[in-house]
Design a protein around this motif. Sequence first.
Motif, PDB file in Angstrom:
ATOM      1  N   GLU A 121      37.613  28.288  45.786  1.00 53.98           N
ATOM      2  CA  GLU A 121      38.972  28.773  45.534  1.00 53.98           C
ATOM      3  C   GLU A 121      39.051  30.258  45.855  1.00 53.98           C
ATOM      4  O   GLU A 121      38.161  31.025  45.506  1.00 53.98           O
ATOM      5  N   LYS A 122      40.135  30.645  46.485  1.00 54.61           N
ATOM      6  CA  LYS A 122      40.387  32.040  46.834  1.00 54.61           C
ATOM      7  C   LYS A 122      41.331  32.608  45.776  1.00 54.61           C
ATOM      8  O   LYS A 122      42.481  32.188  45.668  1.00 54.61           O
ATOM      9  N   VAL A 123      40.822  33.563  44.983  1.00 54.84           N
ATOM     10  CA  VAL A 123      41.583  34.132  43.865  1.00 54.84           C
ATOM     11  C   VAL A 123      41.875  35.601  44.174  1.00 54.84           C
ATOM     12  O   VAL A 123      40.958  36.356  44.514  1.00 54.84           O
ATOM     13  N   PRO A 124      43.136  36.034  44.070  1.00 55.72           N
ATOM     14  CA  PRO A 124      43.462  37.435  44.369  1.00 55.72           C
ATOM     15  C   PRO A 124      42.706  38.413  43.464  1.00 55.72           C
ATOM     16  O   PRO A 124      42.547  38.178  42.273  1.00 55.72           O
ATOM     17  N   MET A 125      42.262  39.515  44.065  1.00 54.12           N
ATOM     18  CA  MET A 125      41.553  40.556  43.319  1.00 54.12           C
ATOM     19  C   MET A 125      42.554  41.450  42.593  1.00 54.12           C
ATOM     20  O   MET A 125      43.564  41.829  43.171  1.00 54.12           O
ATOM     21  N   ASP A 145      42.299  42.072  54.648  1.00 53.93           N
ATOM     22  CA  ASP A 145      43.240  40.964  54.535  1.00 53.93           C
ATOM     23  C   ASP A 145      44.486  41.435  53.781  1.00 53.93           C
ATOM     24  O   ASP A 145      44.433  42.409  53.029  1.00 53.93           O
ATOM     25  N   TYR A 168      36.106  34.869  45.965  1.00 58.09           N
ATOM     26  CA  TYR A 168      35.885  33.456  46.266  1.00 58.09           C
ATOM     27  C   TYR A 168      35.061  32.864  45.130  1.00 58.09           C
ATOM     28  O   TYR A 168      33.933  33.289  44.887  1.00 58.09           O
ATOM     29  N   ARG A 181      45.825  40.082  51.315  1.00 55.40           N
ATOM     30  CA  ARG A 181      45.576  39.893  49.888  1.00 55.40           C
ATOM     31  C   ARG A 181      44.057  39.757  49.677  1.00 55.40           C
ATOM     32  O   ARG A 181      43.519  38.654  49.805  1.00 55.40           O
ATOM     33  N   ASN A 225      37.225  41.399  54.088  1.00 57.97           N
ATOM     34  CA  ASN A 225      38.019  40.873  52.979  1.00 57.97           C
ATOM     35  C   ASN A 225      39.100  41.869  52.569  1.00 57.97           C
ATOM     36  O   ASN A 225      40.252  41.501  52.347  1.00 57.97           O
ATOM     37  N   SER A 245      40.548  39.017  48.126  1.00 60.14           N
ATOM     38  CA  SER A 245      40.296  37.934  47.172  1.00 60.14           C
ATOM     39  C   SER A 245      38.844  37.859  46.748  1.00 60.14           C
ATOM     40  O   SER A 245      37.953  38.353  47.432  1.00 60.14           O
TER      41      SER A 245
END
Length: 175
Positions: A113-117, A70, A76, A72, A67, A74
């Motif tokens: 949903e994939k939310v940016p960290m 990547d 989940y 960005r 992760n 994220s």
Amino acid sequence: MPLGVVVRKTPGVTRWARWNWSAVAVLPGAAPARWMELRREGEAVEYHAATMPLILWASDSEAYLANLSDHRPSIYVVMRDEGAGGAPLTMLLATASPYEGQDYADNGEDIVEKVPMPEGLIAWVSDFALAHHEHEVFVKRRRDRARIDLYQDGKGDARIRQASDVYRAPNRGLP
């Protein structure tokens, strides 16, 4: 770590879906909340839907590193459209593991949903993953060295009497 999830409600684009729900942000270290309205812009409303624990496991350190690699990283967020107890969605899970997020996405019943960290959360997950990751060296499996082609254990099926070649055509009693 307690992790608040911000969900945005916008009008649906089809007549079959009145509202569109999507997770848009996470709040590290958030206080407990249950569908508290944060802001409203026309018909779009953002809610602090829930505060869930973000639990990291040492056995998932490889997933966390995948992760983090990547472009960005994220979180989940897994939600279910059940609407239990007057809430429009049921918040199930927040995880940093893309593998776990994929497992929930595969069942077809949950919204993932994939939310940016945020930067601070990236550092926290990175420190944990690097501290607990144990690299496994790939070892190619080798064949057994026993030669099984050196002796013949029989000629064809043991129930059929054949003194010669097992690959010949069977005799049908024709002249």
